[in-house]
Motif scaffolding. Structure first.
Motif, PDB file in Angstrom:
ATOM      1  N   VAL A  81       0.857  -1.182   0.000  1.00 39.61           N
ATOM      2  CA  VAL A  81       0.000   0.000   0.000  1.00 39.61           C
ATOM      3  C   VAL A  81       0.895   1.235   0.000  1.00 39.61           C
ATOM      4  O   VAL A  81       1.586   1.504   0.987  1.00 39.61           O
ATOM      5  CB  VAL A  81      -0.924   0.023   1.233  1.00 39.61           C
ATOM      6  CG1 VAL A  81      -1.732   1.323   1.256  1.00 39.61           C
ATOM      7  CG2 VAL A  81      -1.842  -1.187   1.243  1.00 39.61           C
ATOM      8  N   PRO A  82       0.938   1.998  -1.096  1.00 37.69           N
ATOM      9  CA  PRO A  82       1.737   3.233  -1.109  1.00 37.69           C
ATOM     10  C   PRO A  82       1.260   4.187  -0.028  1.00 37.69           C
ATOM     11  O   PRO A  82       0.053   4.369   0.162  1.00 37.69           O
ATOM     12  CB  PRO A  82       1.480   3.806  -2.510  1.00 37.69           C
ATOM     13  CG  PRO A  82       1.034   2.633  -3.319  1.00 37.69           C
ATOM     14  CD  PRO A  82       0.269   1.750  -2.384  1.00 37.69           C
ATOM     15  N   ASN A  83       2.192   4.786   0.690  1.00 39.84           N
ATOM     16  CA  ASN A  83       1.842   5.705   1.769  1.00 39.84           C
ATOM     17  C   ASN A  83       1.732   7.120   1.220  1.00 39.84           C
ATOM     18  O   ASN A  83       2.690   7.661   0.677  1.00 39.84           O
ATOM     19  CB  ASN A  83       2.893   5.641   2.882  1.00 39.84           C
ATOM     20  CG  ASN A  83       2.472   6.428   4.109  1.00 39.84           C
ATOM     21  OD1 ASN A  83       2.522   7.641   4.124  1.00 39.84           O
ATOM     22  ND2 ASN A  83       2.050   5.709   5.138  1.00 39.84           N
ATOM     23  N   THR A  84       0.567   7.719   1.360  1.00 38.41           N
ATOM     24  CA  THR A  84       0.336   9.074   0.854  1.00 38.41           C
ATOM     25  C   THR A  84      -0.044  10.042   1.967  1.00 38.41           C
ATOM     26  O   THR A  84      -0.584  11.109   1.708  1.00 38.41           O
ATOM     27  CB  THR A  84      -0.768   9.067  -0.223  1.00 38.41           C
ATOM     28  OG1 THR A  84      -1.971   8.524   0.334  1.00 38.41           O
ATOM     29  CG2 THR A  84      -0.358   8.224  -1.420  1.00 38.41           C
ATOM     30  N   ALA A  85       0.229   9.653   3.227  1.00 34.19           N
ATOM     31  CA  ALA A  85      -0.052  10.551   4.347  1.00 34.19           C
ATOM     32  C   ALA A  85       0.912  11.730   4.328  1.00 34.19           C
ATOM     33  O   ALA A  85       2.042  11.622   3.846  1.00 34.19           O
ATOM     34  CB  ALA A  85       0.083   9.797   5.669  1.00 34.19           C
ATOM     35  N   ALA A  94      -5.159  11.897  10.711  1.00 34.38           N
ATOM     36  CA  ALA A  94      -6.340  12.000   9.850  1.00 34.38           C
ATOM     37  C   ALA A  94      -6.316  10.956   8.743  1.00 34.38           C
ATOM     38  O   ALA A  94      -7.356  10.381   8.388  1.00 34.38           O
ATOM     39  CB  ALA A  94      -6.419  13.408   9.262  1.00 34.38           C
ATOM     40  N   TYR A  95      -5.130  10.688   8.189  1.00 34.42           N
ATOM     41  CA  TYR A  95      -4.982   9.715   7.103  1.00 34.42           C
ATOM     42  C   TYR A  95      -5.362   8.319   7.574  1.00 34.42           C
ATOM     43  O   TYR A  95      -6.103   7.587   6.899  1.00 34.42           O
ATOM     44  CB  TYR A  95      -3.540   9.734   6.605  1.00 34.42           C
ATOM     45  CG  TYR A  95      -3.234   8.768   5.485  1.00 34.42           C
ATOM     46  CD1 TYR A  95      -3.589   9.052   4.177  1.00 34.42           C
ATOM     47  CD2 TYR A  95      -2.549   7.584   5.741  1.00 34.42           C
ATOM     48  CE1 TYR A  95      -3.285   8.176   3.146  1.00 34.42           C
ATOM     49  CE2 TYR A  95      -2.237   6.697   4.718  1.00 34.42           C
ATOM     50  CZ  TYR A  95      -2.609   7.000   3.424  1.00 34.42           C
ATOM     51  OH  TYR A  95      -2.302   6.135   2.402  1.00 34.42           O
ATOM     52  N   VAL A  96      -4.890   7.938   8.744  1.00 31.66           N
ATOM     53  CA  VAL A  96      -5.210   6.618   9.287  1.00 31.66           C
ATOM     54  C   VAL A  96      -6.709   6.504   9.548  1.00 31.66           C
ATOM     55  O   VAL A  96      -7.343   5.504   9.200  1.00 31.66           O
ATOM     56  CB  VAL A  96      -4.417   6.366  10.593  1.00 31.66           C
ATOM     57  CG1 VAL A  96      -4.919   5.103  11.288  1.00 31.66           C
ATOM     58  CG2 VAL A  96      -2.924   6.241  10.290  1.00 31.66           C
ATOM     59  N   GLN A  97      -7.281   7.533  10.145  1.00 31.04           N
ATOM     60  CA  GLN A  97      -8.705   7.512  10.450  1.00 31.04           C
ATOM     61  C   GLN A  97      -9.548   7.407   9.173  1.00 31.04           C
ATOM     62  O   GLN A  97     -10.547   6.693   9.123  1.00 31.04           O
ATOM     63  CB  GLN A  97      -9.084   8.773  11.230  1.00 31.04           C
ATOM     64  CG  GLN A  97     -10.512   8.766  11.767  1.00 31.04           C
ATOM     65  CD  GLN A  97     -10.760   9.956  12.671  1.00 31.04           C
ATOM     66  OE1 GLN A  97     -10.087  10.991  12.566  1.00 31.04           O
ATOM     67  NE2 GLN A  97     -11.706   9.835  13.587  1.00 31.04           N
ATOM     68  N   ASP A 312       2.518   0.007   8.259  1.00 28.87           N
ATOM     69  CA  ASP A 312       1.095   0.300   8.384  1.00 28.87           C
ATOM     70  C   ASP A 312       0.753   1.593   7.651  1.00 28.87           C
ATOM     71  O   ASP A 312       1.567   2.118   6.893  1.00 28.87           O
ATOM     72  CB  ASP A 312       0.698   0.380   9.860  1.00 28.87           C
ATOM     73  CG  ASP A 312       1.520   1.396  10.659  1.00 28.87           C
ATOM     74  OD1 ASP A 312       2.130   2.292  10.038  1.00 28.87           O
ATOM     75  OD2 ASP A 312       1.545   1.296  11.892  1.00 28.87           O
ATOM     76  N   LEU A 313      -0.441   2.103   7.870  1.00 32.27           N
ATOM     77  CA  LEU A 313      -0.859   3.318   7.193  1.00 32.27           C
ATOM     78  C   LEU A 313      -0.119   4.546   7.714  1.00 32.27           C
ATOM     79  O   LEU A 313      -0.096   5.585   7.058  1.00 32.27           O
ATOM     80  CB  LEU A 313      -2.368   3.504   7.356  1.00 32.27           C
ATOM     81  CG  LEU A 313      -3.245   2.490   6.617  1.00 32.27           C
ATOM     82  CD1 LEU A 313      -4.713   2.714   6.963  1.00 32.27           C
ATOM     83  CD2 LEU A 313      -3.038   2.590   5.116  1.00 32.27           C
TER      84      LEU A 313
END
Length: 401
Positions: A81-85, A94-97, A312-313
């Motif tokens: 999963v590419p991380n875009t946070a 906010a991104y994780v939520q 993780d995210l």
């Protein structure tokens, strides 16, 4: 069955020993004579209830302890999963939520896969911060419990009721935390940046310490806030701990302000932590300030170590291996002498055990047989070489070899 570990070298001791394990405990440590035969790699004794393993001089450590991670968020074992946070703390929260449901977080299979990998690398005890808020309910706690149960007790996990998305600013969260603690789903009450996230540090700490005292559980507060604001909150937690008699039962996660303030104030915060028995859980992650491990050791303040997020995210980094994490801590803290490098390993073992309140942990007869054999001559070499783990015992049972 009883287990005899032959030709071992215990951390901190020079002479080779034989270790006897029975009923999940280390029951005897016997010094070996120079003429003792090494024996075969692995044999079974004449009795059906006794097994012998030759460690061939391997260094034996207590089981590694991850004192700060977020297992419920992991994507371990799933598709990339590419991380875009964004890079800011608020962006990541906010991104994780926003995206956790999209990627099936939490997932029992992924959590199980990660715990299995951690166990194979020698981690036998874990404290994980499980997200809690009205939108999620207790789903994370249920998933973690299912994963641990599926591993048949081979690893011990404490869950922190962690208000990742705010506690006072997210109505209903406090009530859910109370429920998680009351039902035993959570064993530790968490907090996060009383000023930076919840904007009300006094009421935040009132609530956290109130829950801890009501349910007779430890406290573990994330403190990312930097500079003088973070230092003031650090002092507030020390004062609350002493005032409420929670000495020895409070952990501050990250505590980045220690890296921002001047030397005199840092020394005061460290001394206060030592007096109150407050542990600092560092992760040596990203480019955030690393814990002053030498100063803490001299002052008698406890330092624990954790992985933080593991693929993780929040971040794509992390592999769950506490020996790798000890290596990173030692390198970032510029530890070059063996005794300083060993401080990083102590954070990943005895320091974590202290933070988790473990009373049956260590390398002495009568304690729980959580043991890790590594291919290294010294503890410092084990950290620097990120030594291979050749045998892992958890509660006296061989869980990896």
């Amino acid at each position: 069955m009883d287990l005899l570990l032959r030709d071992a070298r215990m951390w901190g001791a020079e002479q080779a020993v034989d270790l006897r394990v029975a009923e999940g405990r280390l029951v005897e440590i016997v010094a070996r004579e120079p003429a003792d035969a090494a024996g075969s790699d692995e044999t079974t004794s004449p009795t059906e209830h006794h097994r012998t393993i030759d460690l061939a001089g391997a260094l034996v450590l207590p089981g590694l302890v991850d004192a700060h991670c977020h297992l419920d968020k992991t994507l371990w074992g799933g598709p990339w999963v590419p991380n875009t946070a964004g890079s800011a703390l608020g962006d990541k929260i906010a991104y994780v939520q926003r995206r956790r449901a999209e990627f099936g977080v939490p997932d029992v299979g992924r959590i199980t896969a990660l715990l299995t990998s951690m166990l194979a690398a020698g981690t036998t005890r874990v404290r994980t911060h499980t997200d809690i808020c009205p939108e999620l309910g207790l789903d994370g706690f249920t998933a973690l419990a299912a994963a641990v149960e599926g591993l048949d007790g081979r690893i011990t996990v404490q869950q922190v009721a962690f208000p990742q998305f705010g506690m006072l600013t997210n109505p209903g969260t406090v009530e859910l935390m109370d429920r998680a603690l009351r039902t035993g789903a959570a064993q530790v009450v968490g907090g996060i940046d009383p000023a930076g996230v919840d904007r009300d540090p006094v009421r935040h700490l009132d609530t956290v310490f109130g829950l801890a005292l009501e349910h007779d559980v430890p406290i573990d507060v994330h403190l990312h806030d930097r500079g003088t604001l973070g230092a003031w909150q650090f002092e507030s937690i020390i004062e609350r701990t002493l005032a409420t008699g929670m000495n020895g039962r409070v952990t501050i996660g990250h505590g980045y302000a220690l890296g921002d303030v001047d030397a005199a104030r840092r020394a005061d915060l460290i001394a206060g932590s030592a007096e109150a028995g407050i542990s600092l859980a560092t992760c040596a992650a990203h480019d955030d300030p690393v814990a002053p491990l030498r100063e803490m050791h001299v002052a008698g303040a406890n330092l624990a170590l954790g992985n933080d997020g593991i693929r993780d995210l929040w971040s794509p980094y992390g592999d769950g291996d506490m020996m790798h994490r000890a290596h990173r801590l030692a390198e970032r803290a510029q530890c070059y002498a063996d005794e300083d490098i060993e401080l990083a390993l102590r954070a990943a073992t005895f320091g974590g055990a202290t933070a988790l309140g473990l009373t049956d942990y260590g390398l002495a007869p009568g304690l729980r047989a959580d043991l890790v054999a590594v291919e290294a001559d010294t503890a410092a070499e084990a950290v620097i070489a990120r030594a291979s783990r050749t045998l892992v015992l958890c509660d006296g049972e061989v869980v990896a070899a």
